[in-house]
Design a protein around this motif. Structure first.
Motif, PDB file in Angstrom:
ATOM      1  N   THR A 200       5.281 -13.738   8.564  1.00 57.54           N
ATOM      2  CA  THR A 200       4.227 -14.081   9.489  1.00 57.54           C
ATOM      3  C   THR A 200       2.759 -13.870   8.761  1.00 57.54           C
ATOM      4  N   ARG A 201       1.899 -14.613   9.258  1.00 59.50           N
ATOM      5  CA  ARG A 201       0.583 -14.597   8.638  1.00 59.50           C
ATOM      6  C   ARG A 201      -0.137 -13.369   9.029  1.00 59.50           C
ATOM      7  N   LEU A 202       0.245 -12.346  10.153  1.00 61.06           N
ATOM      8  CA  LEU A 202      -0.144 -11.461  10.530  1.00 61.06           C
ATOM      9  C   LEU A 202       0.098 -10.227   9.633  1.00 61.06           C
TER      10      LEU A 202
ATOM     11  N   LEU B 276      -2.613  -8.838   7.565  1.00 64.16           N
ATOM     12  CA  LEU B 276      -3.891  -7.808   8.032  1.00 64.16           C
ATOM     13  C   LEU B 276      -3.737  -6.424   7.599  1.00 64.16           C
ATOM     14  N   PRO B 277      -2.497  -5.981   7.806  1.00 63.39           N
ATOM     15  CA  PRO B 277      -2.537  -4.281   7.418  1.00 63.39           C
ATOM     16  C   PRO B 277      -2.687  -4.200   5.804  1.00 63.39           C
ATOM     17  N   GLN B 278      -2.311  -5.231   5.044  1.00 61.96           N
ATOM     18  CA  GLN B 278      -2.374  -5.195   3.818  1.00 61.96           C
ATOM     19  C   GLN B 278      -3.750  -4.878   3.106  1.00 61.96           C
TER      20      GLN B 278
ATOM     21  N   VAL C 208      12.435 -12.129  -2.321  1.00 61.70           N
ATOM     22  CA  VAL C 208      11.477 -13.000  -1.907  1.00 61.70           C
ATOM     23  C   VAL C 208      10.072 -12.628  -2.256  1.00 61.70           C
ATOM     24  N   LEU C 209       9.320 -13.343  -2.740  1.00 62.97           N
ATOM     25  CA  LEU C 209       7.894 -13.122  -3.109  1.00 62.97           C
ATOM     26  C   LEU C 209       7.054 -13.720  -2.282  1.00 62.97           C
ATOM     27  N   ARG C 210       6.094 -13.120  -1.564  1.00 59.10           N
ATOM     28  CA  ARG C 210       5.183 -13.672  -0.628  1.00 59.10           C
ATOM     29  C   ARG C 210       3.776 -13.541  -0.867  1.00 59.10           C
ATOM     30  N   ASP C 211       2.884 -14.407  -0.533  1.00 58.14           N
ATOM     31  CA  ASP C 211       1.321 -14.234  -0.674  1.00 58.14           C
ATOM     32  C   ASP C 211       0.949 -13.748  -2.344  1.00 58.14           C
ATOM     33  N   ASP C 212       0.354 -12.513  -2.288  1.00 56.26           N
ATOM     34  CA  ASP C 212      -0.128 -12.590  -3.706  1.00 56.26           C
ATOM     35  C   ASP C 212       0.563 -11.268  -4.243  1.00 56.26           C
TER      36      ASP C 212
ATOM     37  N   LEU D 286       4.476  -0.972   4.094  1.00 59.57           N
ATOM     38  CA  LEU D 286       5.461  -1.721   4.231  1.00 59.57           C
ATOM     39  C   LEU D 286       5.438  -3.158   3.802  1.00 59.57           C
ATOM     40  N   VAL D 287       4.201  -3.556   4.058  1.00 61.56           N
ATOM     41  CA  VAL D 287       3.820  -5.030   3.783  1.00 61.56           C
ATOM     42  C   VAL D 287       4.155  -5.258   2.305  1.00 61.56           C
TER      43      VAL D 287
END
Length: 194
Positions: free
Chosen positions: A41-43, A46-48, A105-109, A152-153
């Motif tokens: 989720t895009r949420l 936020l904690p990242q 699984v690689l996500r975002d940056d 965790l993110v």
């Protein structure tokens, strides 16, 4: 308290550097798989942000504006101190990122270059959190939860192993506590000589 926390953080970080220098096996590998495969989720982004390089200076600015100038100095110094140790240890240990050891699984940056141990995001988030919690103890629980979510993110994104995040947390807390202790002692010494 800062002296004890700084010592415990340093010992925990050094012990983790010895214990987790290779590729994870068994329970940690399974834990990585579970966290990495959580629904996205895009949420999550936020904690990242709590672990990005703007966090310690932002905490420093807030402490400065609150009149806690010595603690603000510790916050400003925690960025270069944490990053310096992180980069030096990464160069020595050269622990591979999850992508090169297990289906990931690689996500975002999530970075694919460079070593993974320790997590710089976890270190910066923990350093900022420690200083916030020392200045405002009532916010300790939500700040600790946000810092844990930030770590965790990074595992969820495929950037780090869980032990990278734990080691980064120990590094950040140890550095922040050590800097706070030093700055507060120097301040008391200068107050006496004035």
């Amino acid at each position: 308290m800062d002296a004890t926390v700084a010592a415990c953080g340093a010992v925990a970080f050094l012990a983790s550097a010895v214990a987790f220098r290779g590729t994870p096996r068994g329970p940690e590998l399974r834990l990585f798989g579970v966290v990495n495969e959580w629904p996205d989720t895009r949420l999550h982004r936020l904690p990242q942000q709590v672990g990005t390089p703007w966090a310690p200076p932002l905490v420093g600015a807030a402490l400065w504006l609150a009149g806690r100038r010595r603690e603000a100095v510790a916050a400003f110094l925690s960025l270069p101190a944490s990053k310096g140790v992180e980069v030096a240890v990464k160069k020595v240990l050269q622990r591979p990122r999850p992508l090169y050891e297990t289906p990931t699984v690689l996500r975002d940056d999530a970075p694919v270059e460079g070593p993974s141990f320790p997590s710089g995001h976890a270190a910066l988030a923990a350093a900022a959190a420690y200083l916030v919690c020392r200045a405002a103890p009532p916010v300790t629980l939500p700040v600790a939860a946000l810092t844990t979510a930030s770590s965790l993110v990074r595992v969820h994104q495929g950037a780090h192993w869980p032990s990278d995040a734990l080691a980064g947390t120990a590094l950040g807390v140890g550095v922040a506590a050590g800097l706070r202790l030093s700055v507060m002692r120097i301040g008391r010494l200068s107050d006496r000589s004035a």
